[in-house]
Design a protein around this motif. Structure first.
Motif, mmCIF file in Angstrom:
data_model
loop_
_atom_site.group_PDB
_atom_site.id
_atom_site.type_symbol
_atom_site.label_atom_id
_atom_site.label_comp_id
_atom_site.label_asym_id
_atom_site.label_seq_id
_atom_site.Cartn_x
_atom_site.Cartn_y
_atom_site.Cartn_z
ATOM 1 N N CYS A 19 0.845 -1.205 0.000
ATOM 2 C CA CYS A 19 0.000 0.000 0.000
ATOM 3 C C CYS A 19 0.877 1.250 0.000
ATOM 4 N N GLN A 20 1.975 1.186 0.734
ATOM 5 C CA GLN A 20 2.906 2.327 0.755
ATOM 6 C C GLN A 20 3.512 2.527 -0.643
ATOM 7 N N ASP A 21 3.817 1.397 -1.288
ATOM 8 C CA ASP A 21 4.452 1.450 -2.614
ATOM 9 C C ASP A 21 3.530 2.081 -3.665
ATOM 10 N N VAL A 22 2.241 1.772 -3.557
ATOM 11 C CA VAL A 22 1.334 2.233 -4.616
ATOM 12 C C VAL A 22 0.818 3.650 -4.387
ATOM 13 N N CYS A 23 0.836 4.105 -3.142
ATOM 14 C CA CYS A 23 0.248 5.429 -2.860
ATOM 15 C C CYS A 23 1.052 6.519 -3.567
ATOM 16 N N HIS A 24 0.380 7.292 -4.386
ATOM 17 C CA HIS A 24 1.089 8.277 -5.213
ATOM 18 C C HIS A 24 1.827 9.323 -4.385
ATOM 19 N N VAL A 25 1.354 9.567 -3.158
ATOM 20 C CA VAL A 25 1.998 10.597 -2.331
ATOM 21 C C VAL A 25 3.444 10.179 -2.005
ATOM 22 N N LEU A 26 3.665 8.888 -1.830
ATOM 23 C CA LEU A 26 5.024 8.390 -1.559
ATOM 24 C C LEU A 26 5.735 7.975 -2.846
ATOM 25 N N ARG A 27 4.984 7.372 -3.739
ATOM 26 C CA ARG A 27 5.575 6.793 -4.953
ATOM 27 C C ARG A 27 6.176 7.852 -5.877
ATOM 28 N N ASP A 28 5.472 8.954 -6.000
ATOM 29 C CA ASP A 28 5.899 9.971 -6.964
ATOM 30 C C ASP A 28 6.712 11.104 -6.340
ATOM 31 N N HIS A 29 6.781 11.123 -4.995
ATOM 32 C CA HIS A 29 7.467 12.259 -4.348
ATOM 33 C C HIS A 29 8.295 11.746 -3.176
ATOM 34 N N GLU A 30 9.530 11.415 -3.441
ATOM 35 C CA GLU A 30 10.435 10.884 -2.413
ATOM 36 C C GLU A 30 10.474 11.816 -1.191
ATOM 37 N N ASP A 31 10.421 13.133 -1.434
ATOM 38 C CA ASP A 31 10.523 14.106 -0.333
ATOM 39 C C ASP A 31 9.360 14.015 0.644
ATOM 40 N N ASN A 32 8.227 13.466 0.204
ATOM 41 C CA ASN A 32 7.060 13.426 1.081
ATOM 42 C C ASN A 32 7.231 12.478 2.263
ATOM 43 N N LYS A 33 8.273 11.655 2.220
ATOM 44 C CA LYS A 33 8.461 10.708 3.333
ATOM 45 C C LYS A 33 8.670 11.445 4.670
ATOM 46 N N GLU A 34 9.118 12.687 4.600
ATOM 47 C CA GLU A 34 9.287 13.477 5.823
ATOM 48 C C GLU A 34 7.935 13.805 6.448
#
Ligand code: SF4
Ligand code: F3S
Ligand code: FES
Length: 230
Positions: free
Chosen positions: A132-147
């Motif tokens: 689910c983490q892998d597919v969510c566009h917020v994480l998948r497309d924006h590495e910086d969003n992990k913060e």
């Protein structure tokens, strides 16, 4: 790399990877433990779809074309199909722990309704495959969003603890601020890939968003400054 191997009756993608390891590429790296869809370690992208390799039968794929098996894209690659998912464990450490209220029965145990138990039990099925983490566009497309964004697996964890009838902590401020619940725009992609069929969006994320609204924007609660939980 391209490999060819025999597709036998009942084989799953993980079997094919193991056959390739055994016959052609002994140093091909992949992570697995149970081969039963329960440990959550064989997550990969199969023809572009986040899936467990051990639960994806070859006969569900178009074998007239090459099957493309890739590591999860949302996490840094370590080697071949293995990715570094340790960021998830750091996020988990930041969530306030379960803090039960005092026992309410004479024998020092608790009572809770079956309905309440069933509701959180669904969330306990998570195997931490991180698909689910892998597919969510917020994480998948924006590495910086992990913060700023904990991701669906951890919204599930927030919901599991927040809806637990015995828990006394309030995590709604953290869910909204530190975990970035507001960045989820309910695309439901996480629910679609969950191998445990947990209704992540409908049963965890949306109710959690409603709880956050109750906590911060309920005018009566605001007027009297009270909160259900601490
Ligand atoms: Fe995997 Fe589902 Fe847990 Fe996400 S919620 S980590 S998809 S089992
Ligand atoms: Fe991501 Fe699931 Fe929300 S895919 S945007 S966490 S509904
Ligand atoms: Fe355990 Fe696939 S090997 S889930």
């Amino acid at each position: 790399e391209d490999y060819q191997t025999e597709a036998g009756e009942g084989m799953v993608v993980l079997d094919a990877v193991h056959a390739i390891q055994a016959e052609q590429a002994p140093d091909l790296a992949c992570r697995w433990n149970c081969k039963a869809g329960k440990c959550g370690s064989c997550s990969a992208e199969i023809n572009g779809h986040p899936k467990l390799m051990c639960m994806t039968r070859l006969n569900t794929l178009d074998l007239t074309e090459p099957v493309i098996v890739e590591p999860m894209r949302a996490f840094p690659p370590i080697k071949d199909l293995v990715t570094d998912v340790s960021w998830n464990f750091e996020v988990k450490k930041g969530i306030r722990k379960f803090r039960p209220r005092a026992p309410d029965a004479a024998d020092g145990t608790w009572r809770m309704s079956q309905r309440d138990a069933d509701r959180v039990q669904e969330f306990r099925k998570c195997i931490e495959c991180f698909l689910c983490q892998d597919v969510c566009h917020v994480l998948r497309d924006h590495e910086d969003n992990k913060e700023a964004f904990a991701g669906p697996r951890f919204f599930l964890r927030y919901a599991e603890l927040d809806m637990h009838p015995l828990d006394t902590s309030d995590r709604r401020d953290r869910a909204q601020d530190a975990a970035g619940l507001g960045m989820c725009n309910i695309t439901k992609c996480c629910t679609e890939v969950c191998p445990e069929h947990i209704k992540i969006t409908d049963n965890a994320i949306i109710p959690l968003k409603e709880r956050v609204v109750d906590r911060f924007y309920d005018p009566i609660a605001k007027l009297f400054g009270f909160s259900k939980k601490r």
